[in-house]
Design a protein around this motif. Structure first.
Motif, short mmCIF file in Angstrom:
data_model
loop_
_atom_site.label_atom_id
_atom_site.label_comp_id
_atom_site.label_asym_id
_atom_site.label_seq_id
_atom_site.Cartn_x
_atom_site.Cartn_y
_atom_site.Cartn_z
N UNK A 1 -6.14 -6.74 11.08
CA UNK A 1 -5.41 -8.06 10.73
C UNK A 1 -3.89 -7.81 10.94
N UNK A 2 -3.36 -6.30 10.96
CA UNK A 2 -1.79 -5.91 11.76
C UNK A 2 -2.01 -4.33 11.02
N UNK A 3 -0.52 -4.36 11.87
CA UNK A 3 -0.67 -2.51 12.64
C UNK A 3 0.52 -2.62 12.64
N UNK A 4 1.20 -1.22 12.60
CA UNK A 4 2.80 -1.46 12.56
C UNK A 4 3.32 0.40 12.95
N UNK A 5 3.63 0.35 13.81
CA UNK A 5 3.66 2.23 14.47
C UNK A 5 4.99 2.62 13.51
N UNK A 6 5.10 3.64 13.71
CA UNK A 6 6.30 4.69 12.15
C UNK A 6 7.57 3.97 13.18
N UNK A 7 7.57 3.44 14.15
CA UNK A 7 8.85 3.65 15.05
C UNK A 7 9.16 1.78 14.61
N UNK B 1 0.98 -0.71 0.31
CA UNK B 1 -0.09 0.16 -0.26
C UNK B 1 0.68 1.64 -0.31
N UNK B 2 0.68 2.36 -0.56
CA UNK B 2 1.25 3.23 -0.66
C UNK B 2 0.94 4.49 -0.61
N UNK B 3 1.15 5.55 0.15
CA UNK B 3 0.51 6.60 0.55
C UNK B 3 0.90 7.80 -0.70
N UNK B 4 0.40 8.91 -0.72
CA UNK B 4 0.74 9.71 -2.36
C UNK B 4 -0.06 11.03 -1.61
N UNK B 5 0.30 12.29 -1.57
CA UNK B 5 -0.01 13.71 -1.64
C UNK B 5 0.70 14.21 -0.34
N UNK B 6 -0.19 15.77 0.03
CA UNK B 6 0.58 16.17 0.86
C UNK B 6 0.44 15.56 1.61
N UNK B 7 1.96 14.87 2.55
CA UNK B 7 1.76 14.02 3.76
C UNK B 7 3.31 14.34 4.28
N UNK B 8 3.08 14.88 5.51
CA UNK B 8 4.42 15.74 6.25
C UNK B 8 5.34 14.29 7.17
N UNK B 9 4.13 13.45 7.53
CA UNK B 9 4.49 12.12 8.57
C UNK B 9 2.91 11.27 8.69
N UNK B 10 3.54 10.38 8.92
CA UNK B 10 2.48 8.57 8.67
C UNK B 10 2.92 8.17 9.66
N UNK B 11 1.56 7.76 10.97
CA UNK B 11 1.53 7.54 12.13
C UNK B 11 1.67 6.38 12.35
N UNK B 12 0.59 5.38 12.74
CA UNK B 12 0.45 4.20 12.81
C UNK B 12 -0.77 3.70 11.00
N UNK B 13 0.28 2.28 10.45
CA UNK B 13 -0.76 1.73 8.73
C UNK B 13 -0.71 0.45 9.44
N UNK B 14 -2.22 0.15 9.13
CA UNK B 14 -2.87 -0.22 9.45
C UNK B 14 -3.42 -1.55 8.05
N UNK B 15 -4.08 -3.08 8.65
CA UNK B 15 -4.58 -3.72 7.23
C UNK B 15 -5.92 -3.88 7.76
N UNK B 16 -6.30 -4.35 7.84
CA UNK B 16 -7.89 -5.09 7.87
C UNK B 16 -8.97 -5.21 6.92
N UNK B 17 -9.24 -6.33 7.69
CA UNK B 17 -10.15 -6.73 6.48
C UNK B 17 -11.61 -7.20 6.97
N UNK B 18 -12.11 -7.53 5.20
CA UNK B 18 -13.72 -7.91 5.53
C UNK B 18 -14.16 -9.27 4.87
N UNK B 19 -15.10 -10.14 5.40
CA UNK B 19 -14.81 -11.40 4.75
C UNK B 19 -16.96 -11.27 4.34
N UNK B 20 -16.89 -11.77 3.97
CA UNK B 20 -18.69 -11.66 3.38
C UNK B 20 -19.35 -12.20 4.44
N UNK B 21 -20.00 -11.05 4.62
CA UNK B 21 -21.28 -11.57 6.22
C UNK B 21 -20.30 -10.92 7.49
#
Length: 120
Positions: free
Chosen positions: A48-54, A22-42
């Protein structure tokens, strides 16, 4: 304008592997936590998983030991390496990021979602 763009998911057999990015673009100064979520039918969307800037990571119990989240702060990217995939991992996967940008505040942004299908 900030955008999150996910890589294409795909169809994989049980036991196989897949890597999402996943790539973030645009007017970005910094990004804190980045996370993956998922949604199954119904079902509700779940973390799913998260990672902090550190680099501190957090995983759902269902994926521990099989999935690995990582990020490249210089490229504003987050990755999800998925191994030993199971049919229960079938879902639409979403990227989320807490971004400090030109609005001078931290806002939540979402990707468009990418389908991952695991066949038995």
């Amino acid at each position: 304008q900030v955008q999150l763009v996910e890589s294409r998911g795909g169809l994989v057999q049980a036991g196989g592997s897949l890597r999402l990015s996943c790539a973030a673009s645009g007017n970005i100064f910094s990004i804190n936590t980045m996370t993956w979520y998922r949604q199954a039918p119904g079902k509700q969307r779940e973390l799913v998983a998260a990672v902090t800037r550190g680099g501190t990571t957090n995983y759902a119990d269902s994926v521990k030991g099989r999935f690995t989240i990582s990020r490249d702060n210089a490229k504003n990217r987050v990755y999800l390496q998925m191994n030993s995939l199971k049919p229960d991992d079938t879902a639409v996967y979403y990227c989320n990021a807490e971004i400090y940008g030109s609005t001078k505040s931290v806002l939540d942004y979402w990707g468009q979602g990418t389908q991952v299908t695991v066949s038995s």
